[in-house]
Design an enzyme around this catalytic site. Sequence first.
Site, PDB file in Angstrom:
ATOM      1  N   ASN A   1       0.828  -1.213   0.000  1.00 59.27           N
ATOM      2  CA  ASN A   1       0.000   0.000   0.000  1.00 59.27           C
ATOM      3  C   ASN A   1       0.863   1.264   0.000  1.00 59.27           C
ATOM      4  OD1 ASN A   1       0.973   0.076   2.578  1.00 59.27           O
ATOM      5  ND2 ASN A   1      -1.008   0.218   3.601  1.00 59.27           N
TER       6      ASN A   1
ATOM      7  N   LYS B   1       7.257  -0.526  11.285  1.00 58.33           N
ATOM      8  CA  LYS B   1       8.469  -0.969  11.989  1.00 58.33           C
ATOM      9  C   LYS B   1       9.141   0.067  12.889  1.00 58.33           C
ATOM     10  CE  LYS B   1      11.628   0.266   8.287  1.00 58.33           C
ATOM     11  NZ  LYS B   1      12.789  -0.031   7.482  1.00 58.33           N
TER      12      LYS B   1
ATOM     13  N   SER C   1      11.929 -10.355  14.064  1.00 59.76           N
ATOM     14  CA  SER C   1      13.023  -9.442  14.388  1.00 59.76           C
ATOM     15  C   SER C   1      13.772  -9.918  15.622  1.00 59.76           C
ATOM     16  CB  SER C   1      12.411  -8.068  14.671  1.00 59.76           C
ATOM     17  OG  SER C   1      13.357  -7.229  15.262  1.00 59.76           O
TER      18      SER C   1
ATOM     19  N   THR D   1      14.417  -8.169  17.861  1.00 56.40           N
ATOM     20  CA  THR D   1      13.827  -7.427  18.973  1.00 56.40           C
ATOM     21  C   THR D   1      13.009  -8.356  19.890  1.00 56.40           C
ATOM     22  OG1 THR D   1      12.728  -5.338  19.470  1.00 56.40           O
ATOM     23  CG2 THR D   1      11.662  -6.706  17.859  1.00 56.40           C
TER      24      THR D   1
ATOM     25  N   TYR E   1       5.819  -2.541  18.976  1.00 54.21           N
ATOM     26  CA  TYR E   1       6.315  -3.123  17.715  1.00 54.21           C
ATOM     27  C   TYR E   1       6.833  -4.544  17.953  1.00 54.21           C
ATOM     28  CZ  TYR E   1       9.656  -4.311  14.068  1.00 54.21           C
ATOM     29  OH  TYR E   1      10.355  -4.997  13.095  1.00 54.21           O
TER      30      TYR E   1
ATOM     31  N   LYS F   1       5.407  -8.491  16.768  1.00 55.80           N
ATOM     32  CA  LYS F   1       6.167  -9.589  16.136  1.00 55.80           C
ATOM     33  C   LYS F   1       6.038 -10.862  16.962  1.00 55.80           C
ATOM     34  CE  LYS F   1       7.768  -7.388  12.597  1.00 55.80           C
ATOM     35  NZ  LYS F   1       7.242  -7.707  11.276  1.00 55.80           N
TER      36      LYS F   1
ATOM     37  N   ASN G   1      20.453  -6.590  12.245  1.00 54.48           N
ATOM     38  CA  ASN G   1      20.335  -5.199  11.765  1.00 54.48           C
ATOM     39  C   ASN G   1      20.663  -5.073  10.280  1.00 54.48           C
ATOM     40  OD1 ASN G   1      20.509  -5.079  14.702  1.00 54.48           O
ATOM     41  ND2 ASN G   1      20.583  -2.872  14.414  1.00 54.48           N
TER      42      ASN G   1
ATOM     43  N   ASN H   1      15.616   6.979  12.169  1.00 51.06           N
ATOM     44  CA  ASN H   1      15.827   6.490  13.539  1.00 51.06           C
ATOM     45  C   ASN H   1      17.048   5.595  13.620  1.00 51.06           C
ATOM     46  OD1 ASN H   1      13.358   7.460  14.695  1.00 51.06           O
ATOM     47  ND2 ASN H   1      12.308   5.924  13.460  1.00 51.06           N
ATOM     48  N   ASN H   2      17.342   4.917  12.524  1.00 53.85           N
ATOM     49  CA  ASN H   2      18.390   3.888  12.553  1.00 53.85           C
ATOM     50  C   ASN H   2      19.754   4.477  12.212  1.00 53.85           C
ATOM     51  OD1 ASN H   2      15.772   2.089  11.322  1.00 53.85           O
ATOM     52  ND2 ASN H   2      16.790   1.419  13.182  1.00 53.85           N
TER      53      ASN H   2
HETATM   54  P1  NAD Z   1       9.739  -1.128   4.990  1.00 52.76           P
HETATM   55  O1  NAD Z   1       8.866  -0.174   5.732  1.00 52.76           O
HETATM   56  O2  NAD Z   1      10.760  -0.576   4.073  1.00 52.76           O
HETATM   57  O3  NAD Z   1       8.832  -2.161   4.165  1.00 52.76           O
HETATM   58  C1  NAD Z   1       7.558  -2.582   4.603  1.00 52.76           C
HETATM   59  C2  NAD Z   1       6.604  -2.474   3.406  1.00 52.76           C
HETATM   60  O4  NAD Z   1       5.308  -2.898   3.794  1.00 52.76           O
HETATM   61  C3  NAD Z   1       6.471  -1.030   2.905  1.00 52.76           C
HETATM   62  O5  NAD Z   1       6.617  -1.036   1.495  1.00 52.76           O
HETATM   63  C4  NAD Z   1       5.059  -0.626   3.306  1.00 52.76           C
HETATM   64  O6  NAD Z   1       4.502   0.304   2.412  1.00 52.76           O
HETATM   65  C5  NAD Z   1       4.352  -1.974   3.272  1.00 52.76           C
HETATM   66  N1  NAD Z   1       3.166  -2.071   4.128  1.00 52.76           N
HETATM   67  C6  NAD Z   1       3.041  -1.735   5.445  1.00 52.76           C
HETATM   68  N2  NAD Z   1       1.800  -2.005   5.860  1.00 52.76           N
HETATM   69  C7  NAD Z   1       1.126  -2.532   4.804  1.00 52.76           C
HETATM   70  C8  NAD Z   1      -0.194  -3.013   4.603  1.00 52.76           C
HETATM   71  N3  NAD Z   1      -1.101  -2.988   5.594  1.00 52.76           N
HETATM   72  N4  NAD Z   1      -0.543  -3.495   3.395  1.00 52.76           N
HETATM   73  C9  NAD Z   1       0.356  -3.528   2.382  1.00 52.76           C
HETATM   74  N5  NAD Z   1       1.612  -3.082   2.501  1.00 52.76           N
HETATM   75  C10 NAD Z   1       1.981  -2.588   3.698  1.00 52.76           C
HETATM   76  O7  NAD Z   1      10.404  -2.087   6.077  1.00 52.76           O
HETATM   77  P2  NAD Z   1      11.565  -3.166   5.921  1.00 52.76           P
HETATM   78  O8  NAD Z   1      12.760  -2.657   6.614  1.00 52.76           O
HETATM   79  O9  NAD Z   1      11.660  -3.597   4.498  1.00 52.76           O
HETATM   80  O10 NAD Z   1      10.947  -4.328   6.829  1.00 52.76           O
HETATM   81  C11 NAD Z   1      10.223  -5.410   6.266  1.00 52.76           C
HETATM   82  C12 NAD Z   1       9.730  -6.286   7.397  1.00 52.76           C
HETATM   83  O11 NAD Z   1      10.847  -6.732   8.160  1.00 52.76           O
HETATM   84  C13 NAD Z   1       8.796  -5.576   8.384  1.00 52.76           C
HETATM   85  O12 NAD Z   1       7.791  -6.476   8.773  1.00 52.76           O
HETATM   86  C14 NAD Z   1       9.713  -5.245   9.536  1.00 52.76           C
HETATM   87  O13 NAD Z   1       9.006  -5.154  10.750  1.00 52.76           O
HETATM   88  C15 NAD Z   1      10.671  -6.420   9.528  1.00 52.76           C
HETATM   89  N6  NAD Z   1      11.989  -6.114  10.143  1.00 52.76           N
HETATM   90  C16 NAD Z   1      12.724  -5.044   9.696  1.00 52.76           C
HETATM   91  C17 NAD Z   1      13.948  -4.756  10.294  1.00 52.76           C
HETATM   92  C18 NAD Z   1      14.783  -3.579   9.852  1.00 52.76           C
HETATM   93  O14 NAD Z   1      15.663  -3.162  10.617  1.00 52.76           O
HETATM   94  N7  NAD Z   1      14.571  -3.023   8.657  1.00 52.76           N
HETATM   95  C19 NAD Z   1      14.443  -5.546  11.337  1.00 52.76           C
HETATM   96  C20 NAD Z   1      13.669  -6.632  11.747  1.00 52.76           C
HETATM   97  C21 NAD Z   1      12.438  -6.907  11.142  1.00 52.76           C
HETATM   98  N1  UFG Z   2      22.391   4.660  17.354  1.00 52.55           N
HETATM   99  C1  UFG Z   2      23.020   5.848  17.659  1.00 52.55           C
HETATM  100  N2  UFG Z   2      22.563   6.994  17.096  1.00 52.55           N
HETATM  101  C2  UFG Z   2      21.500   7.012  16.222  1.00 52.55           C
HETATM  102  C3  UFG Z   2      20.865   5.794  15.909  1.00 52.55           C
HETATM  103  C4  UFG Z   2      21.323   4.639  16.497  1.00 52.55           C
HETATM  104  O1  UFG Z   2      23.969   5.853  18.444  1.00 52.55           O
HETATM  105  O2  UFG Z   2      21.125   8.100  15.741  1.00 52.55           O
HETATM  106  C5  UFG Z   2      22.895   3.397  17.941  1.00 52.55           C
HETATM  107  C6  UFG Z   2      21.878   2.676  18.811  1.00 52.55           C
HETATM  108  O3  UFG Z   2      21.921   3.153  20.138  1.00 52.55           O
HETATM  109  C7  UFG Z   2      22.346   1.231  18.662  1.00 52.55           C
HETATM  110  C8  UFG Z   2      22.905   1.168  17.239  1.00 52.55           C
HETATM  111  O4  UFG Z   2      23.193   2.522  16.885  1.00 52.55           O
HETATM  112  O5  UFG Z   2      23.393   0.981  19.560  1.00 52.55           O
HETATM  113  C9  UFG Z   2      21.914   0.595  16.230  1.00 52.55           C
HETATM  114  O6  UFG Z   2      20.698   1.302  16.347  1.00 52.55           O
HETATM  115  P1  UFG Z   2      19.531   1.178  15.261  1.00 52.55           P
HETATM  116  O7  UFG Z   2      18.460   2.127  15.641  1.00 52.55           O
HETATM  117  O8  UFG Z   2      20.097   1.291  13.879  1.00 52.55           O
HETATM  118  O9  UFG Z   2      19.067  -0.349  15.432  1.00 52.55           O
HETATM  119  P2  UFG Z   2      18.474  -1.121  16.694  1.00 52.55           P
HETATM  120  O10 UFG Z   2      19.412  -2.228  17.021  1.00 52.55           O
HETATM  121  O11 UFG Z   2      18.105  -0.199  17.776  1.00 52.55           O
HETATM  122  O12 UFG Z   2      17.118  -1.704  16.110  1.00 52.55           O
HETATM  123  C10 UFG Z   2      17.007  -2.258  14.786  1.00 52.55           C
HETATM  124  C11 UFG Z   2      15.593  -1.994  14.268  1.00 52.55           C
HETATM  125  C12 UFG Z   2      14.590  -2.748  15.099  1.00 52.55           C
HETATM  126  C13 UFG Z   2      14.963  -4.202  15.089  1.00 52.55           C
HETATM  127  C14 UFG Z   2      16.381  -4.397  15.596  1.00 52.55           C
HETATM  128  C15 UFG Z   2      16.780  -5.836  15.508  1.00 52.55           C
HETATM  129  O13 UFG Z   2      15.298  -0.611  14.331  1.00 52.55           O
HETATM  130  O14 UFG Z   2      13.316  -2.614  14.533  1.00 52.55           O
HETATM  131  O15 UFG Z   2      17.277  -3.626  14.819  1.00 52.55           O
HETATM  132  O16 UFG Z   2      16.582  -6.308  14.233  1.00 52.55           O
HETATM  133  F1  UFG Z   2      14.110  -4.872  15.889  1.00 52.55           F
END
Ligand code: NAD
Ligand code: UFG
Length: 359
Positions: free
Chosen positions: A32, A84, A124, A126, A148, A152, A178, A197-198
Amino acid sequence: MSVLVTGGAGYIGSHTVVELLNTGNDVIVVDNFSNSNPESLFRISEITGKDFKVYNLSILDREGLEKIFLDNNIQAVIHFAGLKAVGESVEQPLKYYINNISGTLILCEVMQKYEVKKLVFSSSATVYGLPKALPISEDFPLNATNPYGRSKLIVEEILEDLFNSDKEWSISILRYFNPIGAHESGKIGEDPIGVPNNLLPFITKVAAGELKELKVFGGDYPTKDGTGVRDYIHVVDLAMGHIKALEKILFTKGVHIYNLGTGSGYSVLQIIASFEKTCGKTIPYTIGERRPGDVSACYANPLKAKSELNWSTMRGIEEMCADSWRWQLNSKKDYKKIKTIFAEMENPYLLKSKRDFLL
Ligand code: NAD
Ligand code: UFG
């Protein structure tokens, strides 16, 4: 095989669609675009030279989802669609529970109705919360600390219940560490909306001059240099893990849970140093307070995925930084325009050429 990819326009989904197409699968994407842009889909087509069908639809739309199953001979589903952002999930928990949990429930119900019982689910690291030890194995206690993470964890439990009720299901639950990096072409990558955020998206924007400086969250953790340690995995390695997980569920019923990580931890300062080397610039940073909810260190024991899926990571931290940087430099042309035009197109759209689309 014909694979439905939910969330296929997103960061991990788009890289997985590339690998699915490269390994000869037919792909149908449903997204979407709530956190992505259809431009990524055109770029997949450019990278692979292949066409595929796209549905602009929410997985919460049961009727629309049923139509996808009626109109296509889907054999398996890779389910990425979800929200996410941890912080946003604390502020708007219902939005996260509805999208991530109800969305998955509707998807599974429709799959069951149309006798499609092969599913790969994005979970994840997480779900481990504060890990009891390092590296983290799949059988460690689970403990989500925010909505979040709970979404999961709840979905993981729902999928276990589903299999217990009907042993025809084959489900792979993948716990990502990550993901960073981008496709080597520089055509697709992570495209966060607003201030990232990441860590990696933030660093790339600082390097590009779009943000002033990085704030390092905490310098007093019990780690090698006091900053947080994570298991960074190249998104293309992660995508390959999905291909292996799909192969596994073709032949084995049950619920199979795998960590997808490298097994190595890098601190924030190590990542900054590696990125500086890659881009040839200094990344200005200050060390500030810890971010609430962060753990000091988190890295995977990836041996189960290696032995059962024959999967391990190939790309190191330098390649992850280099590919992230290339994406930052090449990425953003055409993005907004495409999103507006795409909303007005027929549904489904057979993704062929962007030129047709823009005429
Ligand atoms: P992303 O936001 O880039 O991709 C998610 C996609 O899902 C997006 O294109 C969004 O538009 C679509 N979407 C969301 N809700 C929807 C809905 N109701 N119907 C149809 N489409 C929908 O995120 P990503 O980083 O590619 O993550 C993919 C999956 O992996 C997610 O479920 C996320 O929670 C999980 N995950 C991501 C990370 C990470 O750090 N990126 C880590 C662990 C798990
Ligand atoms: N960090 C900083 N400054 C920033 C952002 C992050 O110092 O501006 C640090 C964080 O404290 C952490 C590391 O960088 O020590 C990584 O942080 P991220 O936010 O990139 O990743 P996280 O490990 O916190 O979380 C990510 C995803 C979660 C997921 C998790 C495990 O955001 O959704 O990895 O897959 F669950």
